[in-house]
Design an enzyme around this catalytic site. Sequence first.
Site, short mmCIF file in Angstrom:
data_model
loop_
_atom_site.label_atom_id
_atom_site.label_comp_id
_atom_site.label_asym_id
_atom_site.label_seq_id
_atom_site.Cartn_x
_atom_site.Cartn_y
_atom_site.Cartn_z
N ASN A 175 0.86 -1.19 0.00
CA ASN A 175 0.00 0.00 0.00
C ASN A 175 0.89 1.22 0.00
O ASN A 175 1.32 1.71 1.05
CB ASN A 175 -0.91 -0.01 1.22
N GLU A 176 1.19 1.69 -1.19
CA GLU A 176 2.12 2.80 -1.36
C GLU A 176 1.43 4.13 -1.01
O GLU A 176 0.20 4.17 -0.89
CB GLU A 176 2.62 2.84 -2.81
N PRO A 177 2.21 5.21 -0.86
CA PRO A 177 1.61 6.52 -0.59
C PRO A 177 0.45 6.81 -1.55
O PRO A 177 0.56 6.54 -2.75
CB PRO A 177 2.78 7.48 -0.81
N SER A 179 -2.49 5.43 -0.90
CA SER A 179 -3.47 4.36 -0.66
C SER A 179 -4.57 4.86 0.27
O SER A 179 -4.31 5.62 1.20
CB SER A 179 -2.80 3.15 -0.01
N THR A 194 10.44 2.00 -3.49
CA THR A 194 10.26 0.57 -3.22
C THR A 194 11.02 -0.26 -4.25
O THR A 194 11.66 -1.26 -3.93
CB THR A 194 8.75 0.22 -3.27
#
Length: 642
Positions: A175-177, A179, A194
Site C-alpha cells: 500500500n504505497e503513498p 493508498s 520501493t
Amino acid sequence: MEVNQYKTVKDIAYSEPGKFEETRYEKIHNVIFSNSNDGSVLVAREIADLIVSKQKKREKCVLGLATGSSPLKVYEELIRIHKEEGVSFSNVITFNLDEYYPMEKENIQSYYHFMHENLFNHVDILPEHIHIPSGTVASEDLHQYCIDYERKIIESGGIDFQLLGIGRTGHIGFNEPGSHYNSETRSILLDHITRVDAASAFLGIDNVPKKAITMGIKTVRRAKRIVLLAWGQNKASIIKKTIEGEVSSKVPATYLQHHSNTTFVLDSEAASELTRIKTPWLVRACLWNDELASKAIIWLCDLTGKSILKLIDKDYNDNGMSSLLAQEGSSYNLNIKMFNKVQHTITGWPGGKPLADDTNRPERATPHKKRVLVFSPHPDDDVISMGGTLDRLVEQGHEVHVAYQTSGNIAVADHEALKFAEVSLDMYPSEALSAVVAQITSKRDDEIDTIEVRKLKGLIRKRESLAAMRYLNIPDSQVHFLNLPFYETGKIKKNPLGEDDIAIMCAIIEKVQPHQIFAAGDLADPHGTHRVCLNALMESLKILKPKPFMQHCWVWLYKGAWHEWEVHEIDMAVPMSPDQVLRKRKAIFFHQSQKDGIMFRGDDLREFWMRAEDRNTQTAQKYNKLGLADYAAMEAFVRWYF
Ligand code: F6R
C-alpha cells in the site's frame, strides 16, 4: 534482562519501565530492543502461543504474513519452535500480504518462493491452508481475483494476527503513498523508492516488476492483532513519521494509529529518530552522563546555530537541559569541558604520535611503528571509508595490512565481466574461455552466475583492489583476500556465518598480530553484508581475547558508504588536506567495476567517491560549526571496546 521470561511483546512493554513510554509525541504502542533477534524471538513466541491456544479450543488460527528481510528471524524461530517444541501448524491458515505482478511462482524472486523457502517447507502447514496472491492471474481476471482473495479472508474468520514490515515509503503490504484508508485487496503500481530497495534482490532496478497485488489498508486494519517489525537505521526516519506524525495517505502506515491492538517492534537503530530516543531531554528528566551531555550539546549547537563556546545559560534552559546546567554549575564550565572533549578527538596521527604526550590523544604514542589491520567487507570499503587515514598510516611508517572479507563478486555487472572474459578470449582463445563468455551472454534475469563467472567477477575486484593498494604504497604481500564462505552463494541471500568464516578471520588476526584493527561498523548496508562481517570480527575477537598480543590491540570502527557517525559518537577524527582528498578520490577510482551505474547504490545516485567526499567534507564542516578548526575533510572513527 532475560527476555524469555515475558510472554508477549505487549507484556514486555508494560512490565519493564523504559521499554515503552507513553509520550506526548507517540501515537502507536512500540517496544524497542537492543537487537532484532531478541524482538523477533518474542514475536515468534506470541504467534506460537496464539496457535497453541487456538488449538486447545479446536479453532483455526489465521495469520497474515509478510515477506522481506524484516520477518526472517521470526520465521526462523517459528521453525525452531515447531521442530524443537513440537508446535504444530496444522490449524494454521495463512494469507500473505502481497506478490509482485506479473510473477511466476517458480521465480526465485517471487514471494511464493520466499514463503516456502523461509517457512512453509519447514513446518506442517497444510498446502490448502496457504494463500499467497498469485502473480500469474490474467490481467482481465485480476479485479475478480482480488475480490475473491478478500472474501476468502473474511470466510476464514478474519485475520487473528497480522505480521507487517514497513517500506521506506511508509507502505505496509504494498500500500504505497496515496493508498486509501478503506482500500481492499487490489493491484497497485510500486513506488520508485520501493523498486530501488528491491533492486539488489533483482540484480538491477530494470528487472524489478512495476506492479504488485496487495491486501488493502482496510484488510490489514480488520486484523485483530497487528505487529509491525522494523530493523536498522534505514527505517528510522519513516518510523518516526509513522509513530509521531499525523495520519496521512502520504505515509500509509500512519493509518495504524487508528488500530487499537497494534505494536511496533523496533531495534535501537530503527527507533533512533523517535523524539524520546533522539532528544530525551525534551520528553522527561534525564540522568546526565558524558555521552548524553555530548549528544545534547551538539544538538543544541545545531538548533541555535551557535558554536559550543557561545552557548549561554538561556540556551540550555530554553531547550530542556536546565538539569544538565544545574549539575555542571554553569554554561561556561560545561562549554569548555565539551569543547575540549571534541577537540581531543582530532588527530593527524591515526596510529598515534611518536614521542608526544598522548594523555589527550585518541591513540597511544607507543609502539611508534604499529601493525595495523584494516578489514574491508567488500573490496573497496577501505578506500571509500578511510582512504585518507590509510594514506596517513602508510606515510607515518606503520605496517598496514588490508584484509578484504568478501569477494564482492555479485556486485560486478554482467557486461563488465563479459568485457574481461572477451579480452582474455581474444588474447588466448580457448574452449574454457568461450564457455565463460557463453555463460554470461546466455544468463537469464532470474538465474545465478556459474561458479566460473563468479570467480571471474571476484578476480576483477581483486585486481582493482591491488591496484588501489599499490597506489597507496601498500605492498601486495600485505593485502589479503579472505573470500569468506558465507558470502559465496551467488545470491543476495547469504549463508549464515559459519565456523569456517570465523576460523579465517582468526587466522589473519593471529598472523598479523595487530596493534590496531579498523573495521566497518556500518549497520545500514542495504544487503546486510557489512553487518555479518562485523559479527564475524566480534566473534573472532571473543575467541582471541585471551591471547597476549590482543592486550595491545585497539579496535576502531569506520562506517561504510552509506552513513557517517554522529559527531557526539566520534572518538577519532582524522583531518585530510585538499591533496589527500584527491589521493583518496584516485584510490577509489581504481574500483572501476563499481563506478558507473553500480548495482548496489540504493537510491543515492552519486558515485561512491562523491558520497565519500561529501560525507568527509560535511564532517569537517560540522566540527567547524562547533567552533573547531576549519579542515577540508575528515574521516571519523569510533573506538570499540571488546
Ligand atoms: C512484504 C511487504 C512489504 C515489506 C516492506 C519492508 O510482504 O509487504 O511491505 O514488509 O517493504 O521490507 P523489508 O522487510 O525487506 O525491509
